[in-house]
Design a protein around this motif. Structure first.
Motif, short mmCIF file in Angstrom:
data_model
loop_
_atom_site.label_atom_id
_atom_site.label_comp_id
_atom_site.label_asym_id
_atom_site.label_seq_id
_atom_site.Cartn_x
_atom_site.Cartn_y
_atom_site.Cartn_z
N GLY A 1 0.81 -1.22 0.00
CA GLY A 1 0.00 0.00 0.00
C GLY A 1 0.84 1.27 0.00
N GLU A 2 2.03 1.21 -0.58
CA GLU A 2 2.92 2.37 -0.55
C GLU A 2 2.84 3.26 -1.79
OE1 GLU A 2 6.82 0.90 0.30
OE2 GLU A 2 6.23 0.17 2.26
N HIS A 3 1.95 2.93 -2.72
CA HIS A 3 1.75 3.83 -3.86
C HIS A 3 0.98 5.05 -3.39
CE1 HIS A 3 3.11 1.66 -7.45
NE2 HIS A 3 2.89 0.57 -6.73
N MET A 4 1.11 6.14 -4.12
CA MET A 4 0.41 7.36 -3.76
C MET A 4 -1.10 7.08 -3.79
SD MET A 4 0.39 11.17 -5.47
CE MET A 4 1.82 10.82 -6.38
N ALA A 5 -1.80 7.57 -2.81
CA ALA A 5 -3.24 7.34 -2.73
C ALA A 5 -3.96 8.66 -2.48
CB ALA A 5 -3.54 6.36 -1.60
N PHE A 6 -4.94 8.91 -3.31
CA PHE A 6 -5.82 10.06 -3.10
C PHE A 6 -7.10 9.52 -2.49
CE2 PHE A 6 -3.11 11.15 -6.71
CZ PHE A 6 -2.55 12.30 -6.22
N ASN A 7 -7.12 9.47 -1.18
CA ASN A 7 -8.20 8.77 -0.51
C ASN A 7 -9.15 9.67 0.26
OD1 ASN A 7 -6.49 9.44 1.54
ND2 ASN A 7 -5.94 7.35 2.07
N SER A 8 -9.17 10.95 -0.01
CA SER A 8 -10.07 11.85 0.69
C SER A 8 -11.52 11.42 0.51
CB SER A 8 -9.90 13.28 0.20
OG SER A 8 -8.59 13.71 0.40
N LEU A 9 -11.89 11.07 -0.71
CA LEU A 9 -13.25 10.62 -0.99
C LEU A 9 -13.55 9.31 -0.28
CD1 LEU A 9 -15.87 11.10 -2.55
CD2 LEU A 9 -14.86 9.85 -4.46
N LEU A 10 -12.57 8.42 -0.26
CA LEU A 10 -12.79 7.14 0.40
C LEU A 10 -12.96 7.30 1.91
CD1 LEU A 10 -10.19 4.98 -1.52
CD2 LEU A 10 -12.65 5.05 -1.85
#
Length: 169
Positions: free
Chosen positions: A72-81
């Motif tokens: 899980g170390e890739h960049m994640a845009f998880n604000s929506l999640l």
């Protein structure tokens, strides 16, 4: 159960990937350093240094990308999640959609990379003489590996990892 004093165990494939990246980086560093010293100190360099560094850099990047996916170390845009955290059905549907998009992206990358591997089989690098199929090969292998990991997560109905709270975007 590990205690706070014991380091977490690293899976063997992760350890192998880390070692391969370290070896690539070490060879690149030594090769470039020797080339710089020879070029500026003695007026001549090692022509193979640039080709070797380029090849190793490409392999190192794709080995790292493959090793980063399961942790899980890739960049994640998880604000929506994170906003959907209280809506489990919507979050589960989003997880399926995300995994399908990852598989689609990996399929497209694998297809394009394989075409480049086939094209590269007929030619060799100028200085070292290796098959130029070795340059797009790690992109193909990386996309296949990540695609299979995403497919496995999809089959297992694994929820998305929202543990990126430190670097929330």
């Amino acid at each position: 159960m590990p205690t706070p004093d014991t380091p977490p165990t690293v899976p063997p494939l992760q350890r192998l990937a880390n070692t391969a990246m370290a070896v690539c980086l070490a060879i690149m560093a030594v090769s470039v350093f020797v080339n710089v010293v020879l070029r500026y100190g003695f007026g001549s360099g090692v022509a193979a240094s640039e080709e070797l560094s380029r090849l190793l850099f490409v392999w190192m990047v794709f080995i790292g990308a493959t090793a980063a996916y399961p942790t899980g170390e890739h960049m994640a845009f998880n604000s929506l999640l994170v906003a959907m955290r209280n809506k489990p059905r919507l979050l589960a549907a989003t997880a399926v959609l995300v995994r399908l998009l990852v598989i689609l992206g990996c399929s497209l990358l694998a297809w394009g990379a394989w075409q480049q591997v086939v094209v590269g089989m007929g030619s060799q690098s100028v200085v070292l003489g290796y098959s130029t199929a070795l340059l797009p090969l790690p992109a193909f292998l990386c996309s296949v590996a990540i695609g299979l990991m995403a497919l496995w997560e999809l089959v297992r109905n694994q929820p998305l990892d929202l543990g990126h709270s430190v670097e929330l975007e």
